[in-house]
Design a protein around this motif. Structure first.
Motif, mmCIF file in Angstrom:
data_model
loop_
_atom_site.group_PDB
_atom_site.id
_atom_site.type_symbol
_atom_site.label_atom_id
_atom_site.label_comp_id
_atom_site.label_asym_id
_atom_site.label_seq_id
_atom_site.Cartn_x
_atom_site.Cartn_y
_atom_site.Cartn_z
ATOM 1 N N SER A 144 0.811 -1.227 0.000
ATOM 2 C CA SER A 144 0.000 0.000 0.000
ATOM 3 C C SER A 144 0.848 1.284 0.000
ATOM 4 N N LYS A 145 2.049 1.173 0.581
ATOM 5 C CA LYS A 145 2.909 2.362 0.650
ATOM 6 C C LYS A 145 3.306 2.853 -0.735
ATOM 7 N N GLY A 146 3.354 1.904 -1.695
ATOM 8 C CA GLY A 146 3.764 2.298 -3.045
ATOM 9 C C GLY A 146 2.598 2.404 -4.002
ATOM 10 N N ALA A 147 1.374 2.274 -3.498
ATOM 11 C CA ALA A 147 0.226 2.219 -4.417
ATOM 12 C C ALA A 147 -0.708 3.407 -4.205
ATOM 13 N N GLY A 148 -1.637 3.604 -5.153
ATOM 14 C CA GLY A 148 -2.653 4.637 -4.977
ATOM 15 C C GLY A 148 -3.716 4.159 -3.998
ATOM 16 N N GLU A 149 -4.222 2.957 -4.252
ATOM 17 C CA GLU A 149 -5.291 2.388 -3.438
ATOM 18 C C GLU A 149 -5.199 0.873 -3.470
ATOM 19 N N VAL A 150 -5.504 0.227 -2.329
ATOM 20 C CA VAL A 150 -5.482 -1.238 -2.298
ATOM 21 C C VAL A 150 -6.829 -1.749 -1.800
ATOM 22 N N ILE A 151 -7.311 -2.825 -2.460
ATOM 23 C CA ILE A 151 -8.556 -3.469 -2.034
ATOM 24 C C ILE A 151 -8.224 -4.933 -1.762
ATOM 25 N N GLY A 152 -8.496 -5.383 -0.541
ATOM 26 C CA GLY A 152 -8.196 -6.769 -0.192
ATOM 27 C C GLY A 152 -9.483 -7.566 -0.068
ATOM 28 N N CYS A 153 -9.459 -8.846 -0.452
ATOM 29 C CA CYS A 153 -10.635 -9.675 -0.189
ATOM 30 C C CYS A 153 -10.206 -11.037 0.331
ATOM 31 N N GLU A 154 -11.034 -11.570 1.217
ATOM 32 C CA GLU A 154 -10.681 -12.782 1.959
ATOM 33 C C GLU A 154 -11.976 -13.409 2.504
ATOM 34 N N LEU A 155 -12.002 -14.749 2.526
ATOM 35 C CA LEU A 155 -13.205 -15.475 2.936
ATOM 36 C C LEU A 155 -13.362 -15.585 4.455
ATOM 37 N N ASN A 156 -12.256 -15.697 5.172
ATOM 38 C CA ASN A 156 -12.298 -15.950 6.615
ATOM 39 C C ASN A 156 -12.560 -14.642 7.391
ATOM 40 N N PRO A 157 -13.716 -14.549 8.073
ATOM 41 C CA PRO A 157 -14.060 -13.294 8.745
ATOM 42 C C PRO A 157 -13.064 -12.882 9.836
ATOM 43 N N ASP A 158 -12.472 -13.843 10.536
ATOM 44 C CA ASP A 158 -11.467 -13.509 11.563
ATOM 45 C C ASP A 158 -10.260 -12.834 10.930
ATOM 46 N N ALA A 159 -9.855 -13.362 9.771
ATOM 47 C CA ALA A 159 -8.692 -12.791 9.075
ATOM 48 C C ALA A 159 -9.015 -11.376 8.597
#
Ligand code: SAH
Length: 391
Positions: A260-275
């Protein structure tokens, strides 16, 4: 197996044949690296030249997450150890060549305490008994240690005295959690959780960022090699500060946060709600504001992005062993990121997915194997793909 190889194997680890976890125990470390290089080459060299595998200087005791099953021998002795491969027979182990030494010591102490407090151990055949597994996670940089006692019952006989003894023997433990798993299942952790001591999670520092790790969320088990792996992934993305980046299968947000430090915007996706919960907290801990995390199946998420006509410049994807599905891959192709960085723990499914991406307009530019799991047959790879034609 030749007699010579068998001897070598038993000398290094007395239970290796029963345990089956270290399939390459009969090879020297150099031979293991050659074996893995050849495996990746066989599967992926049709796409591009394979770079030399990055191995470890010291390939022992790298696992910072250790779990032991508890049970009894036929004679009634309480034991802990690993399951014999493809069974639920416990192979008694006191220490392991690839596990964190401190974690193994803690598990041995728990075994002794179970005996001295006359606690019961779980019996899978009738679903009765108390202690089922012990899971230890250790922060490589911070040294923080989490002990998860997985129990078949909510009631914890002699709880306070037991915890005091455990902490007396190991003052380095920073948190203890009780996880309740009373189901007939081969999953180690159950749903219910009670924090018995400390904050209920540990933190670790990787690639200059701080990460919170909960009992259930995924975190790479070899921190030394993970820094190499993530470093390569971010290098391959060639970020300039403007890009819109997707971190698919993001776990606790590690790759996305580092990028993220080198990017404009980051979008993350993940199935595990705890994670996902950990990922959101991790973004805050690191003071990162250009990142958002979503709890979703990665294929569904990508499809949604495609249907809404969203834009993506760089796609990081780090799926589990099964690889990605068609929904994910076809949506990725429509979103048409300039570069895809595909991190994989299974070159077989990666090969299948790369075929699809290559058929649909991408070119493989780099293939870097990294040895994340010495002594086992597993190998991790980072692959850089670039969009072939401008759409
Ligand atoms: N990139 C992370 C996690 C990689 S492991 C890291 O390096 O730590 C793969 C992750 O994919 C796990 O966190 C798992 O929970 C998640 N996962 C598994 N199936 C998924 C799916 N269908 N959609 C989204 N995430 C998934």
């Amino acid at each position: 197996m030749s007699q010579n190889k068998t001897q070598k194997q038993t000398r290094l680890c007395p239970v290796s044949r029963k345990c089956g976890g270290c399939q390459l125990m009969n090879m020297s470390y150099e031979e293991q690296l050659r074996f893995k290089q050849a495996k990746v080459k066989k599967l992926l060299s049709g796409f591009h030249k394979v770079l030399p595998i990055r191995g470890m200087d010291d390939p022992f005791h790298y696992r910072n997450k250790v779990q032991a099953a508890f049970g009894r021998t036929r004679g009634g002795e309480i034991i802990s150890g690993v399951y014999q491969s493809s069974t639920h027979n416990i192979v008694k182990t006191d220490s392991c060549l690839i596990e964190d030494k401190k974690a193994d010591e803690i598990i041995l102490t728990v075994r002794k305490l179970v005996k001295s407090f006359k606690l019961t151990v779980y019996d899978e055949r009738n679903g009765r008994g108390f202690l089922r597994h012990v899971l230890v996670k250790r922060g490589f940089t911070t040294g923080e240690i989490m002990v998860v006692l997985v129990t078949g019952t909510t009631a914890f006989p002699s709880k306070n005295a037991f915890l005091n003894k455990l902490l007396e023997s190991h003052p380095e433990i920073t948190t203890i959690v009780q996880n309740i798993n009373n189901k007939y299942t081969s999953m180690v952790l159950g749903e219910g959780e009670t924090v018995l001591f400390g904050k209920g999670y540990i933190e670790d520092v990787l690639c200059g960022c701080r990460f919170r790790i909960s009992p259930k969320s995924f975190y790479q088990i070899n921190p030394v090699q993970t820094e190499i792996l993530y470093g390569k992934a971010v290098e391959y993305a060639q970020l300039t500060g403007k890009e819109r980046v997707i971190d698919a299968y993001c776990g606790i947000g590690t790759i996305g946060i580092i990028a993220s430090k080198g990017a404009g915007e980051v979008i993350g996706c993940e199935l595990n709600p705890d994670a996902v919960r950990d990922a959101k907290i991790n973004a805050k801990i690191n003071g990162i504001e250009n990142i958002g995390f979503y709890c979703a199946d990665a294929g569904e998420f990508m499809l949604g992005m495609k249907e809404q006509g969203e834009k993506c410049d760089i796609l990081f994807m780090d799926p589990p062993r099964a690889g990605s599905d068609k929904k994910f891959l076809s949506s990725a192709v429509t979103l048409s990121p300039e570069r895809i960085v595909y991190i994989s723990c299974n070159p077989e499914t990666q090969q299948r997915d790369l075929y699809y991406l290559v058929k649909n307009g991408y070119k493989v530019k780099k293939i870097q194997p990294v040895d994340m799991f010495p002594f086992t047959a597993h190998v991790e790879t980072v692959v850089l793909m670039c969009r072939d034609v401008k759409k």
